[in-house]
Design a protein around this motif. Structure first.
Motif, PDB file in Angstrom:
ATOM      1  N   ASP A  17       6.160  -0.978   3.900  1.00  0.00           N
ATOM      2  CA  ASP A  17       7.301  -0.103   4.155  1.00  0.00           C
ATOM      3  C   ASP A  17       6.852   1.338   4.317  1.00  0.00           C
ATOM      4  O   ASP A  17       7.232   2.014   5.267  1.00  0.00           O
ATOM      5  N   SER A  20       4.801   1.957   7.503  1.00  0.00           N
ATOM      6  CA  SER A  20       5.623   1.830   8.714  1.00  0.00           C
ATOM      7  C   SER A  20       6.528   3.046   8.903  1.00  0.00           C
ATOM      8  O   SER A  20       6.891   3.379  10.026  1.00  0.00           O
ATOM      9  N   ARG A  21       6.876   3.716   7.800  1.00  0.00           N
ATOM     10  CA  ARG A  21       7.702   4.935   7.879  1.00  0.00           C
ATOM     11  C   ARG A  21       6.857   6.200   8.026  1.00  0.00           C
ATOM     12  O   ARG A  21       7.392   7.300   8.089  1.00  0.00           O
ATOM     13  N   SER A  49       7.244  -3.073   8.679  1.00  0.00           N
ATOM     14  CA  SER A  49       7.829  -2.960   7.349  1.00  0.00           C
ATOM     15  C   SER A  49       7.746  -4.303   6.623  1.00  0.00           C
ATOM     16  O   SER A  49       7.575  -5.353   7.240  1.00  0.00           O
ATOM     17  N   ASP A  50       7.863  -4.232   5.314  1.00  0.00           N
ATOM     18  CA  ASP A  50       7.875  -5.448   4.504  1.00  0.00           C
ATOM     19  C   ASP A  50       9.108  -6.289   4.853  1.00  0.00           C
ATOM     20  O   ASP A  50      10.089  -5.777   5.378  1.00  0.00           O
ATOM     21  N   ARG A  81       9.692  -6.648  -2.627  1.00  0.00           N
ATOM     22  CA  ARG A  81       9.610  -6.602  -1.162  1.00  0.00           C
ATOM     23  C   ARG A  81       8.365  -7.302  -0.622  1.00  0.00           C
ATOM     24  O   ARG A  81       8.144  -7.335   0.584  1.00  0.00           O
TER      25      ARG A  81
END
Length: 165
Positions: A17, A20-21, A49-50, A81
């Motif tokens: 997560d 990816s952000r 993301s997860d 997650r």
């Protein structure tokens, strides 16, 4: 001459997560990608993301685009997650439990928490199966996995292609 992955398309997918952000740099994906490139593979990388749905989607897409091997890094632990194995299980037709066990065992003596990794390994279905492997998300796990994969993948792909073993 030692076995290589010359000409083999390998997808390395980081599942995180935060990465990816853009909140954290991907550290383990580049370790795996560099090691596989050194073996001659044509490596494509991505960060997602997860979540099980995202993992399933990216694995299916990589295989559809010609990847013979998909290596994920991250999302294999026991956190809420950490659902990489759940997404991966949706695309596997035949498990390779010995490979997943070997990846966990590679670091277990030095890092006792390595045994908490729930990573899977196996083959997708269809006429041209791909090998899918989940690796824990640390750089140490990635380095250890690179060594295991270097020793196993050329032989495994040869078997998939019908060569004698």
């Amino acid at each position: 001459m030692s076995p290589t992955l010359a000409g083999v398309v390998v997808a390395v997918v980081t599942v995180s997560d935060r990465s990816s952000r853009g909140e954290r740099a991907d550290a383990s994906g580049p370790v795996l990608a560099d090691a596989l490139r050194e073996l001659g593979a044509s490596v494509v990388t991505s960060v997602v993301s997860d979540g099980a749905d995202e993992v399933e989607r990216v694995i299916r897409a990589a295989v559809a685009e010609g990847a013979r091997v998909v290596v994920t890094t991250g999302g294999t632990g026991i956190g809420p997650r950490d659902l990489t194995p759940e997404g991966t299980s949706r695309v596997l037709a035949r498990p390779l439990p010995g490979l997943a066990e070997r990846l966990r065992a590679a670091d277990a003596d030095a890092v006792p928490g390595a045994v908490l990794s729930r990573g899977l390994a196996g083959l997708t279905g269809g006429g041209h199966p791909a090998i899918v492997v989940n690796v824990a998300g640390s750089t140490g796990a990635a380095r250890s996995a690179a060594g295991v994969l270097a020793a196993v993948l050329p032989h495994a792909l040869a078997q998939l292609d019908g060569e004698d073993h």
